[in-house]
Motif scaffolding. Structure first.
Motif, PDB file in Angstrom:
ATOM      1  N   ASP C  51       0.825  -1.209   0.000  1.00  0.00           N
ATOM      2  CA  ASP C  51       0.000   0.000   0.000  1.00  0.00           C
ATOM      3  C   ASP C  51       0.860   1.261   0.000  1.00  0.00           C
ATOM      4  N   ALA C  52       0.832   1.971  -1.112  1.00  0.00           N
ATOM      5  CA  ALA C  52       1.659   3.176  -1.217  1.00  0.00           C
ATOM      6  C   ALA C  52       1.246   4.230  -0.201  1.00  0.00           C
ATOM      7  N   ARG C  53      -0.002   4.198   0.244  1.00  0.00           N
ATOM      8  CA  ARG C  53      -0.417   5.175   1.250  1.00  0.00           C
ATOM      9  C   ARG C  53       0.330   4.955   2.565  1.00  0.00           C
ATOM     10  N   TRP C  54       0.899   3.760   2.742  1.00  0.00           N
ATOM     11  CA  TRP C  54       1.744   3.507   3.919  1.00  0.00           C
ATOM     12  C   TRP C  54       3.236   3.567   3.600  1.00  0.00           C
ATOM     13  N   THR C  55       3.609   2.985   2.468  1.00  0.00           N
ATOM     14  CA  THR C  55       5.046   2.941   2.176  1.00  0.00           C
ATOM     15  C   THR C  55       5.600   4.323   1.846  1.00  0.00           C
ATOM     16  N   GLN C  56       4.778   5.150   1.187  1.00  0.00           N
ATOM     17  CA  GLN C  56       5.282   6.480   0.841  1.00  0.00           C
ATOM     18  C   GLN C  56       5.643   7.298   2.085  1.00  0.00           C
ATOM     19  N   PRO C  57       4.770   7.338   3.090  1.00  0.00           N
ATOM     20  CA  PRO C  57       5.169   8.059   4.306  1.00  0.00           C
ATOM     21  C   PRO C  57       6.448   7.517   4.949  1.00  0.00           C
ATOM     22  N   VAL C  58       6.642   6.197   4.866  1.00  0.00           N
ATOM     23  CA  VAL C  58       7.880   5.639   5.424  1.00  0.00           C
ATOM     24  C   VAL C  58       9.070   6.212   4.675  1.00  0.00           C
ATOM     25  N   ILE C  59       8.962   6.194   3.347  1.00  0.00           N
ATOM     26  CA  ILE C  59      10.059   6.738   2.534  1.00  0.00           C
ATOM     27  C   ILE C  59      10.240   8.226   2.832  1.00  0.00           C
ATOM     28  N   ASN C  60       9.122   8.945   2.897  1.00  0.00           N
ATOM     29  CA  ASN C  60       9.210  10.374   3.215  1.00  0.00           C
ATOM     30  C   ASN C  60       9.936  10.604   4.532  1.00  0.00           C
ATOM     31  N   SER C  61       9.533   9.838   5.537  1.00  0.00           N
ATOM     32  CA  SER C  61      10.114  10.028   6.868  1.00  0.00           C
ATOM     33  C   SER C  61      11.610   9.769   6.863  1.00  0.00           C
ATOM     34  N   ILE C  62      12.007   8.714   6.152  1.00  0.00           N
ATOM     35  CA  ILE C  62      13.435   8.400   6.112  1.00  0.00           C
ATOM     36  C   ILE C  62      14.201   9.504   5.393  1.00  0.00           C
ATOM     37  N   GLY C  63      13.659   9.951   4.261  1.00  0.00           N
ATOM     38  CA  GLY C  63      14.318  11.016   3.502  1.00  0.00           C
ATOM     39  C   GLY C  63      14.404  12.299   4.314  1.00  0.00           C
ATOM     40  N   ILE C  64      13.284  12.660   4.911  1.00  0.00           N
ATOM     41  CA  ILE C  64      13.261  13.887   5.712  1.00  0.00           C
ATOM     42  C   ILE C  64      14.213  13.767   6.898  1.00  0.00           C
ATOM     43  N   GLY C  65      14.229  12.585   7.509  1.00  0.00           N
ATOM     44  CA  GLY C  65      15.130  12.355   8.644  1.00  0.00           C
ATOM     45  C   GLY C  65      16.588  12.496   8.242  1.00  0.00           C
ATOM     46  N   LEU C  66      16.954  11.916   7.108  1.00  0.00           N
ATOM     47  CA  LEU C  66      18.350  11.990   6.670  1.00  0.00           C
ATOM     48  C   LEU C  66      18.735  13.428   6.350  1.00  0.00           C
ATOM     49  N   ALA C  67      17.864  14.123   5.644  1.00  0.00           N
ATOM     50  CA  ALA C  67      18.162  15.520   5.306  1.00  0.00           C
ATOM     51  C   ALA C  67      18.276  16.356   6.577  1.00  0.00           C
TER      52      ALA C  67
END
Ligand SMILES: Nc1ncnc2c1ncn2[C@@H]1O[C@H](COP(=O)(O)OP(=O)(O)OP(=O)(O)O)[C@@H](O)[C@H]1O
Ligand SMILES: [Mg+2]
Lengths: 285, 373, 257
Positions: C51-67
């Motif tokens: 479900d992209a509605r769940w996986t996308q936020p995970v990816i977002n969070s990781i990207g935002i966290g790294l930045a």
């Protein structure tokens, strides 16, 4: 021959410049992305569109808002007291027993500490839910039908105690582990009973931890948003939840800003009192 | 060892002051050095020292007397508030620390924790862009010199205190510095290891003949190791002289009190021009310039007087108030005639002495050293 | 004393118990929150990963966290050097400034960012979340990095210079490598702080840049979506692994052969 180096004035001047240069990125960033939005909140709290204090007067004259404020204080106070009463014996046993017991207990605390608030809030959602285990247990004991647990002040208070215990334990533990147990032994050798030794020696020495833990937990509670909104009673909001509602549902930026400023002032006042008597650097030392 | 050897030879070709009767121009000249950290109090107040090439000099003094501060200025980590430091005739104030070519061993060794012993020792050579093969070889040789050939691959935390100390020494010597500075290098070691390292450091100094400044607050260490000792007190050098001079002929009362145990008597010039001491009468000593002196007499120069011709002896009657047994000797504390004295006598002569006894003590008149007050 | 011990154990149970309940929930077949589960399956795990509605936020969070992590340590490292090593006029005011984001309640900042970033047109964008999270991560990162710097033995730098390294080489060869663990931990805390931060993210990340906490919040509040239990279990699993792995490491490595 080079002249003797550096009059004090020149030297300190150049090191000042160096310090500010190193600080420039962080300070500039915080100024633009922290102070400005914060200042905006203060600004909007007194503008509509011209200067006005009406957001404050309407807040202060409405008993609803006072109830929210008072309820928030009450909840924060209750959570702090329960967290302290539950955490102190645990922290005490950790330093007293040491060894594997301490390792396991600290592990449990660390696990809870690092697990997202949302995960833990969700767990309480299940436990207290209408189809959850707690009501089932109550009903098994003959309290039928069991009362509604979720979306009450009880549920959010209980969950916040759970959420904040790790903070309290760590604050207490970090002070307690530095207490020299020889003080307690000395008191015992001088004729104190175990309870007297604890009461007269250990407890006063652990007081800084109590103050730190309570300040931390109380302040976190005052501004707590997620858990009260998800688990608490919609009719008895806490102040952070109220700000959220003012933004989301009513798009009342003026009122939300005034409420925010009041929350901010209360928080700052507590920090100021703490700073006056203890020193702010000790809180996260 | 070749590089180190050639250095040793050139240094050994003798430039110790006074050895051949002529005072060569000093190699390290410290002139009127002043340091103030806050622009108000002075940590160092006008120190001047002339150190000869190859000399082993100790800085001895109580805590806070400015020893480290002086060393830091020589190494270039602190800028002098005033004064000059010349090395081989060149002013080094404008030279940054990394170009001074002065080796230093820090009190806590300051070994780089992320490098092995060999990498630590090779570091100064790497900074000097030596070829890798040479670095490896010279680092190995330097470690061998301090007896750690087998520990090259260890991290500092895997070495004992004494071993870390040796690595630090090897690191400070491997690049053939002009001067070696050691800031209380043995302070953290236990007594046995400390004595062992003292011998070791002296051996290396003899082999390499490197000009060395050694900071310590252990007077025995300074006495046994140094060619000359600079005694520090409150940011000034009270005396700069060979160990025996410092011990037997201290320049100031502070030096006399700091180095060794001591008795001080108030000595004044009488109306007839001779010297008298309170409680003793005429001293019958050659009188230097001045009217008031501290008469220093070391406790071990005092003995029990068993009667006979007084001759060159000063004799006082003495009541024992306390008696401290050191095993090999006994310290008698007491006094008489308004004089309080400490006397240290061999154990075998003290078997019949007890607290409360009154006896006669004596010392040779010329064993008293006069310090102008 | 035994009574105290018993009470301490009860408290410990109170602390872990609720955490453990999410694990069986994630394997439950129930369509709403129900405990004990009526049956077990892996269906919601499959659903989560599909479900992209769940996986996308995970990816977002990781990207935002790294930045956030990168930006935070770039700001905090030089600032920490100034604060620890220099004495200058205004130092305690700067210290307060650096700690300020920890003092101000997040809901207040959420309101501030909401209107400020709307104005800057970076609301509902990852950039806005990164900028906000960086501010909020500065204090914790600063505390850690400044503490590491305070514990740094300056004689190491003196030794390097004494051995012939210039200021720049001293920094790169000695200061930086020795302090690197401290910098990394400071960065890790910034990452975790960003990854866990909910309040500001709820208000400014929007659908497009939704972080995982925001998605979880919505899911609990609005949807009562059982996939939340899968996410919770996975997050809890990561924490569990991180917390006990040093312990396991110690037992495995130090076990006498
Ligand atoms: N970085 C500094 N800033 C301010 N004052 C300093 C500093 N370093 C030393 N001082 C002061 O300068 C004086 C001399 O200190 P120094 O370290 O040179 O003494 P020391 O003889 O080496 O003592 P010790 O035997 O304890 O090492 C002391 O009063 C000390 O407090
Ligand atoms: Mg010193």
């Amino acid at each position: 021959m080079v002249p003797p180096v550096g009059s004090a004035a020149i030297k300190s001047g150049s090191s000042d410049a160096k310090a500010w240069l190193l600080l420039l990125p962080a300070l500039a960033f915080l100024a633009v992305f922290f102070l400005v939005p914060l200042g905006q909140v203060v600004f909007f709290s007194v503008m509509d569109p011209g200067f006005t204090l009406k957001h404050y007067t309407s807040f202060l004259s409405d008993s609803f808002y006072w109830r929210v404020l008072w309820g928030t204080f009450q909840t924060a106070g209750i959570v702090t007291i329960f967290a302290l009463l539950m955490s102190y014996p645990l922290a005490y046993m950790i330093v007293r027993m040491g060894g594997h017991f301490a390792t396991v207990m600290l592990l449990i605390i660390a696990m809870s500490f690092w697990t997202s608030f949302l995960v833990r809030t969700f767990a309480w959602m299940v436990i207290l839910g209408n189809n959850g285990p707690l009501r089932a247990i109550l009903e098994a004991f003959g309290w039928s039908p069991a009362p509604q647990l979720l979306f009450t002040r009880f549920s959010s208070t209980l969950a916040m105690v759970h959420l904040l215990i790790p903070f309290m334990v760590l604050a207490l533990y970090s002070v307690m582990k530095k207490i020299d147990m020889n003080f307690v032994r000395a008191a015992r050798s001088l004729g104190a009973t175990p309870f007297q030794a604890f009461h007269r020696v250990f407890l006063p020495l652990s007081a800084p931890g109590i103050v730190n833990g309570c300040t931390l937990v109380f302040i976190m509670c005052l501004g707590f948003y997620v858990t009260p909104v998800l688990l608490g009673s919609p009719r008895e909001q806490m102040i952070a939840g109220l700000i959220g509602t003012q933004i989301e549902e009513f798009l009342e930026f003026g009122e939300a800003s005034a409420t925010s400023v009041i929350l901010l002032l209360v928080t700052l006042a507590i920090f100021a009192i703490y700073n006056r008597f203890v020193g702010l650097d000790k809180l996260w030392g | 060892m070749t590089a180190l050897d050639s250095r040793a030879n050139s240094a050994a070709r003798g430039m110790l002051a006074g050895e051949n009767g002529t005072m060569t121009k000093a190699y390290l000249e410290i002139r009127d050095l002043v340091k103030s950290y806050d622009g108000w109090q002075k940590a160092v107040r006008g120190i001047s020292l002339d150190i000869q090439k190859g000399e082993f000099v100790s800085f001895l003094g109580p805590s806070g007397s400015g020893k480290t501060t002086t060393l830091m200025m020589v190494a270039g980590f602190e800028k002098p508030t005033a004064g000059s430091i010349r090395l081989g005739g060149r002013e080094i104030a404008p030279v940054p620390p990394h170009q001074r070519n002065i080796g230093m061993v820090f009190q806590n060794y300051a070994l780089f924790p992320h490098m092995t012993a060999a990498e630590n020792v090779g570091f100064p050579l790497r900074m000097r862009k030596r070829p890798a093969a040479e670095i490896a070889k010279r680092a190995r040789d330097a470690l061998a010199m301090v007896g750690l050939a087998d520990f090259a691959g260890r991290q500092p935390r895997e070495l004992s205190g004494g071993q870390q100390q040796r690595v630090a020494l090897a690191r400070a010597l491997v690049f053939e510095p002009d001067v070696l500075l050691l800031d209380e290098p043995l302070g953290a070691l236990d007594k046995n290891l400390r004595e062992h390292m003292q011998v070791e450091i002296k051996r290396i100094h003899r082999e390499l003949g490197i000009t060395t400044i050694y900071v310590t607050h252990d007077q025995t260490e300074a006495m046994t190791m140094s060619d000359r000792i600079a005694v520090f007190s409150q940011g000034a050098v009270e005396q700069f002289a060979p160990p025996l001079d410092v011990y037997l002929r201290p320049a100031t009362r502070f030096v006399g009190g700091f180095v060794g145990d001591s008795n001080f008597l108030d000595v004044t010039r009488g109306t007839d021009g001779g010297l008298t001491a309170a409680g003793l009468g005429a001293l019958d000593l050659p009188a230097p310039e001045g009217d008031r002196f501290h008469g220093l007499i070391r406790p071990e120069a005092i003995g029990v007087w068993r009667g006979g011709e007084a001759g060159e002896h000063c004799i006082v009657s003495f009541t024992v108030e306390a008696l401290v047994n050191y095993g090999d000797s006994v310290l008698l504390i007491g006094g008489g005639h308004g004089l309080s004295l400490r006397a240290r006598i061999p154990f075998v002569q003290a078997t019949d002495i007890h607290e409360g006894n009154t006896l006669q003590l004596a010392w040779r008149r010329r064993d008293m050293h006069l310090i102008p007050a | 004393m035994n009574l105290v011990l018993a009470f301490a154990l009860v408290v410990a149970l109170f602390v872990v118990g609720p955490l453990l309940i999410v694990v069986p929930m994630s394997f439950s077949t129930a369509t709403s929150f129900e405990f004990p589960p009526p049956g077990y399956w892996l269906g919601y795990y499959r659903a989560f990963f599909a479900d992209a509605r769940w996986t996308q936020p995970v990816i977002n969070s990781i990207g935002i966290g790294l930045a956030t992590m990168l930006l935070t340590i770039l700001l905090v490292i030089p600032a920490s050097f100034a604060m620890v090593r220099q004495r200058f006029f205004g130092r305690s005011a700067v210290n307060l400034m650096l700690m300020m984001p920890m003092i101000v309640p997040h809901i207040v900042m959420a309101l501030g960012y909401y209107s400020y970033f709307s104005h800057l047109k970076i609301i509902h964008s990852p950039l806005g979340v990164v900028l906000a999270h960086t501010c909020l991560s500065v204090p914790v990162s600063y505390l850690i990095i400044a503490a590491a710097l305070k514990g740094f033995d300056r004689n190491l730098e003196r030794a390097a210079m004494n051995l012939g390294a210039g200021p720049l080489r001293t920094f790169w060869e000695v200061t930086f490598p020795v302090l690197r663990p401290g910098f990394l931990i400071g960065g890790l805390f910034a990452f975790i702080h960003s990854f866990d931060e909910a309040v500001v993210a709820i208000f400014i990340s929007g659908q497009a840049a939704s972080t995982l906490p925001r998605k979880m919040f919505d899911s609990i509040r609005i949807e009562a979506d059982p996939i939340i239990s899968v996410v919770s279990t996975l997050l809890f699993g990561v924490v569990l692994l991180a917390v006990i792995s040093p312990l396991i490491w110690r037992v495995v490595v130090k076990r006498p052969v």
